[in-house]
Design an enzyme around this catalytic site. Structure first.
Site, PDB file in Angstrom:
ATOM      1  N   GLU A 104      -7.861   4.348   5.182  1.00  0.00           N
ATOM      2  CA  GLU A 104      -8.617   3.661   4.030  1.00  0.00           C
ATOM      3  C   GLU A 104      -9.745   4.380   3.262  1.00  0.00           C
ATOM      4  OE1 GLU A 104      -7.650  -0.932   3.775  1.00  0.00           O
ATOM      5  OE2 GLU A 104      -8.572  -0.404   5.492  1.00  0.00           O
ATOM      6  N   ASP A 133      -5.252   1.383   9.770  1.00  0.00           N
ATOM      7  CA  ASP A 133      -5.931   0.473   9.423  1.00  0.00           C
ATOM      8  C   ASP A 133      -7.066   0.257  10.323  1.00  0.00           C
ATOM      9  OD1 ASP A 133      -6.691  -1.767   7.562  1.00  0.00           O
ATOM     10  OD2 ASP A 133      -6.329  -3.113   9.372  1.00  0.00           O
ATOM     11  N   ASP A 138      -2.684  -6.578  10.166  1.00  0.00           N
ATOM     12  CA  ASP A 138      -3.493  -5.218  10.285  1.00  0.00           C
ATOM     13  C   ASP A 138      -2.259  -3.912  10.277  1.00  0.00           C
ATOM     14  OD1 ASP A 138      -5.845  -6.267  10.368  1.00  0.00           O
ATOM     15  OD2 ASP A 138      -6.040  -6.497  12.462  1.00  0.00           O
ATOM     16  N   CYS A 189      10.464 -11.989   0.457  1.00  0.00           N
ATOM     17  CA  CYS A 189      11.490 -11.437   0.961  1.00  0.00           C
ATOM     18  C   CYS A 189      11.579 -11.803   2.882  1.00  0.00           C
ATOM     19  CB  CYS A 189      10.843  -9.930   1.399  1.00  0.00           C
ATOM     20  SG  CYS A 189       9.699  -9.462   2.126  1.00  0.00           S
ATOM     21  N   CYS A 226       5.579 -13.044   4.358  1.00  0.00           N
ATOM     22  CA  CYS A 226       5.945 -12.900   2.973  1.00  0.00           C
ATOM     23  C   CYS A 226       6.909 -14.037   2.656  1.00  0.00           C
ATOM     24  CB  CYS A 226       6.381 -11.827   2.526  1.00  0.00           C
ATOM     25  SG  CYS A 226       6.726 -11.369   0.924  1.00  0.00           S
ATOM     26  N   CYS A 268       8.169  -5.680   0.349  1.00  0.00           N
ATOM     27  CA  CYS A 268       8.529  -5.817  -1.182  1.00  0.00           C
ATOM     28  C   CYS A 268       7.339  -5.805  -2.156  1.00  0.00           C
ATOM     29  CB  CYS A 268       8.889  -7.219  -1.443  1.00  0.00           C
ATOM     30  SG  CYS A 268       7.974  -8.517  -0.974  1.00  0.00           S
ATOM     31  N   CYS A 288       2.511  -7.209   0.420  1.00  0.00           N
ATOM     32  CA  CYS A 288       3.431  -7.113   1.474  1.00  0.00           C
ATOM     33  C   CYS A 288       4.153  -5.790   1.433  1.00  0.00           C
ATOM     34  CB  CYS A 288       4.339  -8.076   0.876  1.00  0.00           C
ATOM     35  SG  CYS A 288       5.959  -8.022   2.078  1.00  0.00           S
TER      36      CYS A 288
END
Length: 364
Positions: free
Chosen positions: A265, A181, A345, A338, A335, A320, A317
């Site tokens: 990305e 990232d 990051d 979960c 999250c 999950c 997330c």
């Protein structure tokens, strides 16, 4: 694959004059060929091609004898360079992008010429350039592969050669995968939890740049003092760019040495820099440069770089796949579904890797 080596050369005073004259003649030829294409299309509706203009070079040498001091293939490469500019123009038109018609080259917009096949030879600490002479070269590393082309560059009072070589791909498998990232607090954050520092070279040099820019603005236009001030400013910008490039080389080398699959990305950086609050920081980070360097290094090592859709990589997330909305100020991903918790990051990097693996599975 093709790899390019860049070395600094140390021409004598006479050789520097010959290089500068060659650049001047190439620039004149480029502008004349562009004018010829524009006039032929406007008056006769004819689109000149690379081959039609290339055929006129022998006749040009008879009329303008100064072009006999330039290697024939260097002149042919000028025609090819203009043809590539036209091809890129039409390609952008076809895609609906901002076209950018080929422009005439001023004195400060033509810095290199190329020997595409012959006219040069490398022997020890010297490189022989046709019509220029035998020049001392600083070989700071060994050239590998077969040399195909040689490009001479004049930049900020220094001279370089770029040697493009064909070489075989060497596979160095590790069996590991990583998602990366790209950010502004840290340049790169991996899915393994590694953080790569962002040096912010431009920010650190802003005071010096402002001082040099004020000196340029106070000098009289066209004066020698202004030219000297502009040269100092250009050297400072070049130094900052070299710092950023060196950092990107080091990080990309570490990634390629450790991993077989590297996922980034697919960021639209040209659109992102339109945000005036973040534009300078994004430009200073050099994201695109890091991706480019990692890509070519991975190809030479028989490895792979994959670009994935960046949508919701920070919000989703990685455990999950639940969407957890958060602002830029929130630096930790938690999250509620979960209970997974980690740096936002690192979570994004894990999502990037997961998407890259899925993308490769869909292709296969």
């Amino acid at each position: 694959m093709v790899r390019t080596y860049k070395f600094r050369i140390e021409p004598t005073k006479e050789q520097r004059e010959k290089i500068n004259e060659t650049l001047m003649y190439c620039r004149w030829l480029y502008n004349a060929l562009l004018e010829q294409r524009i006039t032929a299309y406007k008056k006769c509706g004819v689109s000149l091609t690379f081959y039609s203009q290339k055929k006129e070079l022998p006749a040009l040498k008879k009329v303008c004898e100064e072009y006999k001091d330039v290697h024939s293939q260097v002149l042919q490469n000028v025609v090819e360079r203009l043809d590539k500019a036209y091809q890129a123009f039409f390609r952008r038109l076809k895609r609906g992008e901002k076209a950018g018609f080929p422009r005439f080259k001023g004195m400060n917009r033509y810095h290199s010429f190329t020997y595409p096949q012959s006219g040069f030879s490398l022997e020890g600490k010297y490189i022989t350039l046709s019509k220029v002479g035998t020049v001392r070269i600083k070989l700071h590393r060994q050239v590998q592969g077969i040399i195909k082309t040689c490009t001479v560059i004049a930049k900020n009072g220094r001279y370089y050669v770029c040697l493009s070589c064909e070489m075989e791909t060497k596979t160095q498998s590790t069996g590991k995968k990583i998602g990366v990232d790209l950010g502004l607090q840290h340049l790169a954050i991996t899915s393994d939890g590694d953080f790569y520092h962002i040096p912010k070279y431009l920010r650190k040099s802003e005071r010096q740049l402002k001082k040099l820019q004020r000196i340029v603005s106070r000098r009289k236009k066209g004066s020698n003092r202004r030219k000297k001030a502009v040269a100092l400013l250009a050297k400072k910008h070049e130094y900052i760019a070299n710092q950023r490039r060196n950092n990107a080389h080091q990080i990309s080398r570490q990634l390629v040495n450790r991993y077989d699959l590297i996922a980034f990305e697919d960021l639209k950086i040209t659109n992102m820099v339109k945000n005036h609050h973040l534009a300078k920081s994004i430009a200073d980070a050099g994201w695109n440069q890091l991706v480019q360097f990692t890509t070519y290094k991975a190809e030479s090592a028989g490895k792979r770089v994959v670009l994935v859709d960046p949508r919701n990589t920070s919000q989703q997330c990685s455990s999950c796949d639940e969407i957890v909305k958060k602002t830029l100020a929130v630096r930790t991903h938690r999250c509620p579904s979960c209970g997974f918790e980690c740096d936002r990051d690192v979570n994004a990097a894990k999502n990037i890797l997961k998407r890259a693996v899925q993308q490769l599975q869909n292709v296969s």
